[in-house]
Design a protein around this motif. Structure first.
Motif, PDB file in Angstrom:
ATOM      1  N   MET A 291       6.336   3.866  -5.335  1.00 50.47           N
ATOM      2  CA  MET A 291       5.444   2.900  -5.966  1.00 50.47           C
ATOM      3  C   MET A 291       4.785   3.523  -7.195  1.00 50.47           C
ATOM      4  SD  MET A 291       3.599   0.704  -2.936  1.00 50.47           S
ATOM      5  CE  MET A 291       3.118   2.057  -1.875  1.00 50.47           C
ATOM      6  N   ASP A 292       4.538   2.706  -8.190  1.00 48.83           N
ATOM      7  CA  ASP A 292       3.865   3.175  -9.397  1.00 48.83           C
ATOM      8  C   ASP A 292       2.353   3.196  -9.223  1.00 48.83           C
ATOM      9  OD1 ASP A 292       6.321   3.346 -10.918  1.00 48.83           O
ATOM     10  OD2 ASP A 292       6.302   1.158 -10.974  1.00 48.83           O
ATOM     11  N   PRO A 345       0.563   7.387  -5.010  1.00 42.99           N
ATOM     12  CA  PRO A 345       0.608   7.259  -6.465  1.00 42.99           C
ATOM     13  C   PRO A 345      -0.814   7.051  -6.979  1.00 42.99           C
ATOM     14  CG  PRO A 345       1.157   5.168  -5.471  1.00 42.99           C
ATOM     15  CD  PRO A 345       0.969   6.146  -4.340  1.00 42.99           C
ATOM     16  N   PRO A 346      -1.004   6.876  -8.285  1.00 35.46           N
ATOM     17  CA  PRO A 346      -2.343   6.559  -8.776  1.00 35.46           C
ATOM     18  C   PRO A 346      -2.930   5.346  -8.050  1.00 35.46           C
ATOM     19  CG  PRO A 346      -0.897   7.075 -10.600  1.00 35.46           C
ATOM     20  CD  PRO A 346      -0.034   7.036  -9.377  1.00 35.46           C
ATOM     21  N   LEU A 347      -4.220   5.424  -7.757  1.00 37.68           N
ATOM     22  CA  LEU A 347      -4.906   4.381  -6.997  1.00 37.68           C
ATOM     23  C   LEU A 347      -5.725   3.485  -7.912  1.00 37.68           C
ATOM     24  CD1 LEU A 347      -6.238   6.508  -3.990  1.00 37.68           C
ATOM     25  CD2 LEU A 347      -4.148   5.143  -4.085  1.00 37.68           C
ATOM     26  N   TYR A 348      -5.783   2.216  -7.543  1.00 41.20           N
ATOM     27  CA  TYR A 348      -6.670   1.245  -8.168  1.00 41.20           C
ATOM     28  C   TYR A 348      -7.566   0.658  -7.084  1.00 41.20           C
ATOM     29  CZ  TYR A 348      -3.897   0.841 -12.503  1.00 41.20           C
ATOM     30  OH  TYR A 348      -3.257   1.081 -13.692  1.00 41.20           O
ATOM     31  N   VAL A 349      -8.821   0.434  -7.383  1.00 42.93           N
ATOM     32  CA  VAL A 349      -9.627  -0.464  -6.570  1.00 42.93           C
ATOM     33  C   VAL A 349      -9.382  -1.854  -7.155  1.00 42.93           C
ATOM     34  CG1 VAL A 349     -11.947  -1.158  -5.866  1.00 42.93           C
ATOM     35  CG2 VAL A 349     -11.339   1.266  -5.976  1.00 42.93           C
ATOM     36  N   THR A 350      -8.591  -2.650  -6.463  1.00 45.02           N
ATOM     37  CA  THR A 350      -8.140  -3.930  -6.997  1.00 45.02           C
ATOM     38  C   THR A 350      -9.053  -5.092  -6.619  1.00 45.02           C
ATOM     39  OG1 THR A 350      -6.541  -3.751  -5.178  1.00 45.02           O
ATOM     40  CG2 THR A 350      -5.699  -3.506  -7.413  1.00 45.02           C
ATOM     41  N   GLU A 351      -9.916  -4.881  -5.642  1.00 45.71           N
ATOM     42  CA  GLU A 351     -10.972  -5.848  -5.335  1.00 45.71           C
ATOM     43  C   GLU A 351     -12.183  -5.089  -4.820  1.00 45.71           C
ATOM     44  OE1 GLU A 351     -10.158  -9.039  -2.634  1.00 45.71           O
ATOM     45  OE2 GLU A 351      -8.232  -9.521  -3.566  1.00 45.71           O
ATOM     46  N   ASN A 352     -13.349  -5.472  -5.320  1.00 42.68           N
ATOM     47  CA  ASN A 352     -14.605  -4.955  -4.800  1.00 42.68           C
ATOM     48  C   ASN A 352     -15.708  -5.862  -5.298  1.00 42.68           C
ATOM     49  OD1 ASN A 352     -17.045  -2.657  -5.614  1.00 42.68           O
ATOM     50  ND2 ASN A 352     -16.373  -2.862  -3.501  1.00 42.68           N
ATOM     51  N   GLY A 353     -16.521  -6.355  -4.391  1.00 37.38           N
ATOM     52  CA  GLY A 353     -17.606  -7.246  -4.790  1.00 37.38           C
ATOM     53  C   GLY A 353     -18.350  -7.741  -3.562  1.00 37.38           C
TER      54      GLY A 353
END
Length: 458
Positions: A291-292, A345-353
């Motif tokens: 995964m990218d 792979p590099p991580l994203y926080v794709t939802e937070n709120g």
């Protein structure tokens, strides 16, 4: 609320700042332009399923008001917008004929983002499976895996040259557990064995889709988004530690292990017993594709107590309107734990709120609790970076107040308030804070570059 000054330096110039939505929650136009029904359309029509007896027929009317919404995104100053495609809007039956009007809508959306300088981050499945496929067994039917791969290829051929990334699934745990084990989400099935099989088919469709997309020359970065939380034992007793291990297995390791180790965790398989999924030869290797990126949706922690649920109120911490404990340090712990346990792979926080009880007063919506929530979680991401985790992005959930699934319209997550009667959009003070934070970030990044240019020119 401001981010502590020592955290700013951990976010590099290429760090992606964004905001997110999903199709069913905002689009509306449920029966317009050839769209087919999804499992959520059917679920909403069943009495007692949705807290306020509402549905997604109109939602935020985004299909009609997308230009206004994209202007709000652009004015916010984010780098990226994470959105999902409604599968039944582009392929009403989930197989066979494609709907030109639906495809054209997403063409306009992607081109509109690019013209405003915002990168599109596309999600293929944010829960709204075509109902026609559900009538054939849905995700419990292995054939749906192959229909999803066909859908992924079609969307890549239409949009893949212009989107920055393609996410296969958003939160497969929710689809499997809430949709097929507890039944509180669509399609409303209550069967643990079915849920386990659904989870396997979701992961398999992810892996096969990545294989097919790469073979098709997909230029976008590819990954999946999981909803994860760190799990802490309520006490240090052996029973509570064992309970935390089990919950961590069901939520985190059940998805991470096959994705990165090509196996399901033995302890969870033993826990499931006869309800464990049927896995065919080659499935696990197919799931464990490179995964990218990996997207993480984080809202709160979990605390496990043997024999009974842990009462979040006992922590003494603030809670959101969903009843979820506000625990930013859990995000740091989670990201560090993932980085330690897996070759991620590099991580994203794709939802937070956070959902809070916002009201428009004299044309303004003041939401300091949400601003504080976002700021503290950005700080938590900065701390994870300081500890060596490769983080590439952070995205606020959500741009707009919207249809919050089984809660209907009672819960508001947006940084933009929506008056559902008039569809008036009102940016909240959290929107202004995030906009100003991003502006300061740009200035901080640009200043050293300008200084270097001046030195060279001198």
């Amino acid at each position: 609320m401001t981010i502590p000054p020592d955290r700013h330096r951990f976010f590099g110039p290429d760090f992606v700042w964004g905001v997110a939505t999903s199709a069913f929650q905002i689009e509306g136009a449920a029966q317009a332009d050839g769209k087919g029904p999804s499992i959520w359309d059917r679920f909403c029509a069943e009495p007692g399923r949705i807290a306020d007896a509402s549905n997604g027929d109109v939602a935020c009317d985004h299909v009609q008001r997308w230009r206004e919404d994209l202007d709000l995104i652009a004015a916010l100053g984010v780098d990226a917008y994470r959105f999902s495609v409604s599968w039944p809007r582009v392929q009403p039956s989930g197989q066979g004929a494609w709907n030109a009007a639906g495809l054209d809508f997403y063409e306009r959306l992607v081109d509109g983002l690019l013209s405003r300088g915002v990168k599109p981050y596309l999600t293929l499945n944010h829960w709204d499976l075509p109902d026609a496929l559900q009538q054939q067994g849905g995700w419990a039917n292995r054939e749906t895996v192959h229909r999803f791969v066909e859908y992924a290829l079609a969307m890549n051929r239409r949009l893949g040259d212009r989107v920055a990334s393609i996410t296969t699934h958003n939160e497969p745990w929710v689809i499997a557990h809430l949709g097929h084990e507890t039944g509180v989400f669509a399609p409303g099935i209550r069967d643990r064995a079915v849920a386990a099989q659904v989870s396997h088919h979701l992961l398999l469709s992810h892996g096969l889709a990545l294989q097919a997309l790469r073979a098709d020359g997909c230029a976008a970065r590819l990954g999946i988004v999981l909803n994860l939380s760190p799990v802490y034992p309520a006490t240090d007793t052996d029973a509570d530690v064992a309970a935390a291990r089990r919950e961590d297995g069901l939520l985190r390791r059940w998805y991470m292990d096959p994705l990165f180790h090509a196996r399901y965790p033995d302890d969870v398989l033993a826990h499931l017993g006869a309800d464990a999924p049927k896995v065919q030869p080659g499935d696990l290797n197919a799931i464990a594709q490179r995964m990218d990126f990996l997207g993480i949706n984080y809202y709160s922690r979990l605390v496990a107590r043997a024999g009974e649920p842990w009462d979040v109120a006992s922590s003494g911490r603030e809670r959101t309107d969903m009843g979820w404990e506000i625990y930013p340090e859990g995000l740091t712990d989670l990201l560090v734990q993932l980085d330690h346990d897996y070759a991620v792979p590099p991580l994203y926080v794709t939802e937070n709120g956070g959902a809070f009880r916002d009201e428009a007063v004299d044309g303004r919506v003041h939401d300091p609790a949400r601003t504080d929530y976002i700021a503290r979680h950005i700080d938590a991401v900065g701390e994870a970076i300081r500890q060596g985790v490769r983080m590439e992005g952070y995205m606020v959930w959500s741009l707009l107040d919207n249809f919050e699934w089984a809660s209907g319209y009672a819960k508001r997550f947006g940084i933009v308030h929506v008056d559902y009667a008039t569809q008036l959009r009102t940016p909240k003070t959290s929107y202004a804070w995030y906009r100003d934070f991003l502006a300061r970030r740009r200035q901080a990044v640009q200043a050293p570059a300008a200084a270097r240019r001046e030195t060279v020119e001198a």
